[in-house]
Each structure stands twice: as C-alpha cells, then as structure tokens.
Write an enzyme that holds these catalytic residues in place. Structure first.
Site, PDB file in Angstrom:
ATOM      1  N   MET A  30      64.424  -1.855  73.955  1.00 11.69           N
ATOM      2  CA  MET A  30      65.320  -2.366  74.999  1.00 11.69           C
ATOM      3  C   MET A  30      65.152  -1.543  76.276  1.00 11.69           C
ATOM      4  SD  MET A  30      68.670  -3.771  73.050  1.00 11.69           S
ATOM      5  CE  MET A  30      69.498  -2.212  72.833  1.00 11.69           C
ATOM      6  N   HIS A  37      61.326   6.614  71.942  1.00  8.44           N
ATOM      7  CA  HIS A  37      60.465   5.451  72.223  1.00  8.44           C
ATOM      8  C   HIS A  37      59.000   5.887  72.355  1.00  8.44           C
ATOM      9  CE1 HIS A  37      64.379   4.026  74.121  1.00  8.44           C
ATOM     10  NE2 HIS A  37      64.121   3.065  73.253  1.00  8.44           N
ATOM     11  N   ASP A 150      67.459   3.987  63.703  1.00  6.72           N
ATOM     12  CA  ASP A 150      68.198   2.765  63.385  1.00  6.72           C
ATOM     13  C   ASP A 150      67.786   2.331  61.975  1.00  6.72           C
ATOM     14  OD1 ASP A 150      69.482   2.068  66.133  1.00  6.72           O
ATOM     15  OD2 ASP A 150      67.409   2.585  66.576  1.00  6.72           O
ATOM     16  N   GLN A 153      68.585  -1.165  60.647  1.00  9.79           N
ATOM     17  CA  GLN A 153      67.746  -2.150  61.351  1.00  9.79           C
ATOM     18  C   GLN A 153      66.340  -2.191  60.732  1.00  9.79           C
ATOM     19  OE1 GLN A 153      67.593  -2.720  65.766  1.00  9.79           O
ATOM     20  NE2 GLN A 153      65.816  -1.393  65.611  1.00  9.79           N
ATOM     21  N   SER A 185      68.793   8.887  72.334  1.00 11.77           N
ATOM     22  CA  SER A 185      69.303   7.518  72.414  1.00 11.77           C
ATOM     23  C   SER A 185      69.483   7.152  73.878  1.00 11.77           C
ATOM     24  CB  SER A 185      70.660   7.422  71.699  1.00 11.77           C
ATOM     25  OG  SER A 185      71.339   6.250  72.084  1.00 11.77           O
ATOM     26  N   SER A 186      69.208   5.902  74.191  1.00  4.75           N
ATOM     27  CA  SER A 186      69.412   5.449  75.575  1.00  4.75           C
ATOM     28  C   SER A 186      70.881   5.590  75.970  1.00  4.75           C
ATOM     29  CB  SER A 186      68.981   3.991  75.721  1.00  4.75           C
ATOM     30  OG  SER A 186      67.655   3.840  75.282  1.00  4.75           O
TER      31      SER A 186
HETATM   32  P1  AMP Z   1      66.065   0.640  71.407  1.00  6.53           P
HETATM   33  O1  AMP Z   1      65.393   0.584  72.738  1.00  6.53           O
HETATM   34  O2  AMP Z   1      67.229   1.576  71.363  1.00  6.53           O
HETATM   35  O3  AMP Z   1      66.355  -0.738  70.847  1.00  6.53           O
HETATM   36  O4  AMP Z   1      65.008   1.277  70.416  1.00  6.53           O
HETATM   37  C1  AMP Z   1      63.707   0.774  70.294  1.00  6.53           C
HETATM   38  C2  AMP Z   1      63.041   1.415  69.119  1.00  6.53           C
HETATM   39  O5  AMP Z   1      63.014   2.828  69.305  1.00  6.53           O
HETATM   40  C3  AMP Z   1      63.777   1.157  67.798  1.00  6.53           C
HETATM   41  O6  AMP Z   1      62.832   0.939  66.759  1.00  6.53           O
HETATM   42  C4  AMP Z   1      64.533   2.433  67.587  1.00  6.53           C
HETATM   43  O7  AMP Z   1      64.811   2.711  66.231  1.00  6.53           O
HETATM   44  C5  AMP Z   1      63.554   3.441  68.154  1.00  6.53           C
HETATM   45  N1  AMP Z   1      64.258   4.677  68.507  1.00  6.53           N
HETATM   46  C6  AMP Z   1      65.367   4.802  69.269  1.00  6.53           C
HETATM   47  N2  AMP Z   1      65.741   6.097  69.339  1.00  6.53           N
HETATM   48  C7  AMP Z   1      64.854   6.792  68.588  1.00  6.53           C
HETATM   49  C8  AMP Z   1      64.708   8.168  68.238  1.00  6.53           C
HETATM   50  N3  AMP Z   1      65.549   9.103  68.690  1.00  6.53           N
HETATM   51  N4  AMP Z   1      63.682   8.519  67.449  1.00  6.53           N
HETATM   52  C9  AMP Z   1      62.811   7.602  66.977  1.00  6.53           C
HETATM   53  N5  AMP Z   1      62.896   6.289  67.265  1.00  6.53           N
HETATM   54  C10 AMP Z   1      63.905   5.882  68.056  1.00  6.53           C
END
Ligand code: AMP
Length: 293
Positions: A30, A37, A150, A153, A185-186
């Site tokens: 996202m 990411h 996640d 997920q 985390s975003s």
């Molecule tokens: P998002 O943009 O938050 O939907 O995350 C996109 C992808 O990045 C998803 O597969 C998340 O699980 C992964 N992700 C988010 N935060 C982390 C993190 N701290 N470490 C590893 N993967 C992450």
C-alpha cells in the site's frame, strides 16, 4: 524503473519479460515504504529476473471508521526507494482501474478469517483477498512476497492460493524492526514522541512471552493473562487482543506444544499496532532445568 497505472500497461511489460524466460516476482504493497517493504523487494530482486511492486491503498480492506483517507501516501519517495532496490516496474493503479463501475465480486476465505484481525475488522480479509487475487491475475507472478508482520494475512493468502489453484509461490519474509524492536509499519508515522516510546511494549511483550514459553509455560490462558498484565504496565497502551494460538489454524490451543503463535493488536493513543511472533522448538520439559553443557 518504470511506473505504470493501468492493467493494460503492466501486462504489456510483464509479457515480454516472461517470454524471455525471466521469473516474475510481485510485491503487493500500500506504499509509504519503510525497510520492511524494502526487504520484500530485495528478496524478490535476488530471486526473480523481473520485479513488480504494486502500490494500491485498497479501499475494500478498510472499515468505515478506519484510516483509508489519511493513510500515508508518498509515491515520489516510494519510487526513489524502489529504484534503489532494483525494482523493474511499479504498478500504481487508481481505485477506478481496480474497481470499475459495476464491480461486484469478492472472495471469502473461510476458516482463518474469523479470528484475530478478522474478528475485529469485519470484511478486512474479504477486501485483502479480492485485491490480491486481482493482482495475481493481472501480473501472473511466479513468486509473490508477503511479510510475516501481517501473519494472518500471509496465512489467508496461502490458503486462497491453494484453494483457487493459483500457479505461484508465496514467499514469507521475516518482520523487519527498528533498533528498539518496534515492527516497521507505515502507521508508525502517526505516533508522537511519547507514543513512539510506548509502542515498544508490543515487542517487549513478545520477548516476555518467548521467555515464559522457554521457561516452561504450557498453558495458553496463563500465558495470555501474563502478556496482558505485562502490556497493561504501559499506561498509553490499550489492548485490542492478545492471542496465543496454533500457528497453522489460528485456533485456540489446549496446551503449548512444538510451536505457538503469539499475536497482538494494541492501540497506542489512537494508533492501532499489530505484531506477532511464532515461538518454536519447545519440547515437553526441555527448558525446565538448565541445559547441561
Ligand atoms: P502494507 O503496505 O502495509 O500493506 O505491506 C505490504 C507488505 O509489506 C505486506 O506483505 C506486509 O506484511 C509487508 N510488511 C509490512 N511491514 C513489514 C515489516 N516490518 N517487515 C516485513 N514485512 C513487512
């Protein structure tokens, strides 16, 4: 690196790469990139000849009172970071491109979505499943990369891939953390200075849980209660859930065996954070006495 916004454009780029025999990797996101990411992208870069990163803040996975509108968006900085990771193309479709007028299909993954995030965010996984399935159909990757941050997920997507016979590999990537343990985390940008300090309670609680299990705790209810008490020491933290469950089924365990998932959702001020850890390697009695040298 190219940036495209339509399904037709991304298909036009992926088609020739595949024809050249390149393995296609997809990293669904996202946006608002952080090191988590980037770890997914880096892994994809190592394993695939052609790497697609999608950026789409998916309205279908946000509840009506959630942060869809204010979710951080920064495509310029995202593009710079992705380029450094060696990404070949960013696919950043509009909402209309993904959900055109008259759209009406959803995917219900039954069995893993009723608990944890699914219980407190009704419709969330239905939204995640449809957007990920669409991305799989659009990009047709060989590998798709998902973060263990996640965890539920990841499990839901793995099940959907099996159930719907998607011909691709799901690659789980471990959680990337700040130096004090906070999972990247975003949503961490929502935290003010005091909240940012308080937010380490999630990681500290996971470490505490690991210690308890390695010391011999085998009762999920006792472990859960101990974790709750631990988190409650932090005045800015409000527990949404503490789950001590089977890492495969996400169902309650009678007793902690070879592995256990500890999953947390905690509000720090107004910001809801999640984190988890799978604790492995516990054998009955193994840690009750010091391990002989
Ligand atoms: P998002 O943009 O938050 O939907 O995350 C996109 C992808 O990045 C998803 O597969 C998340 O699980 C992964 N992700 C988010 N935060 C982390 C993190 N701290 N470490 C590893 N993967 C992450």
């Amino acid at each position: 690196m190219q940036i495209v916004h339509t399904i037709a454009e991304i298909r036009k780029l992926v088609g020739p790469a595949r024809a050249e025999g390149k393995l296609v990797g997809l990293v669904p996101t996202m946006g608002a990139f952080h090191a988590g990411h980037l770890a997914l992208m880096s892994r994809a870069r190592h394993e695939c000849g052609f790497v697609v990163v999608s950026i789409f803040v998916n309205p279908a996975q946000f509840g009506p009172s959630e942060d869809y509108q204010k979710y951080p968006r920064d495509q310029k900085s995202d593009a710079e970071k992705a380029e450094v990771e060696g990404v070949d193309v960013i696919f950043a479709p509009s909402v209309e491109e993904m959900y055109p007028e008259g759209f009406g299909s959803y995917i219900e993954v039954v069995g893993l979505t009723e608990t944890l995030e699914g219980a407190v965010r009704p419709g969330h996984f239905r939204g995640v499943a449809i957007v990920v399935a669409k991305l799989f159909n659009i990009v047709a990757p060989d590998n798709a990369y998902f973060g263990m941050k996640d965890y539920q997920q990841l499990k839901v997507i793995q099940k959907m891939v099996r159930d719907l016979d998607f011909d691709l590999e799901i690659i789980p990537v471990p959680t990337i953390r700040e130096s004090d343990g906070l999972a990247m985390s975003s949503r961490n940008v929502y935290l003010d200075t005091k909240e940012r300090a308080a937010a380490t309670i999630l990681y500290r609680a996971l470490e505490f849980a690991k210690e308890r299990v390695l010391e011999g705790e085998r009762y999920p209810a006792a472990l859960e209660a101990a974790i709750r008490r631990f988190i409650e020491q932090e005045p800015l933290a409000k527990i949404d859930y503490v789950a001590v469950v089977d890492p495969d089924t996400l169902e309650k365990l009678e007793k902690i065996g070879a592995s256990v998932l500890v999953a947390l959702a905690v509000k720090i001020g107004k910001t809801r954070l999640i984190d988890n850890n799978v604790i492995f390697g516990f054998k009955e009695g193994a840690f009750k006495t010091p391990i002989p040298l």
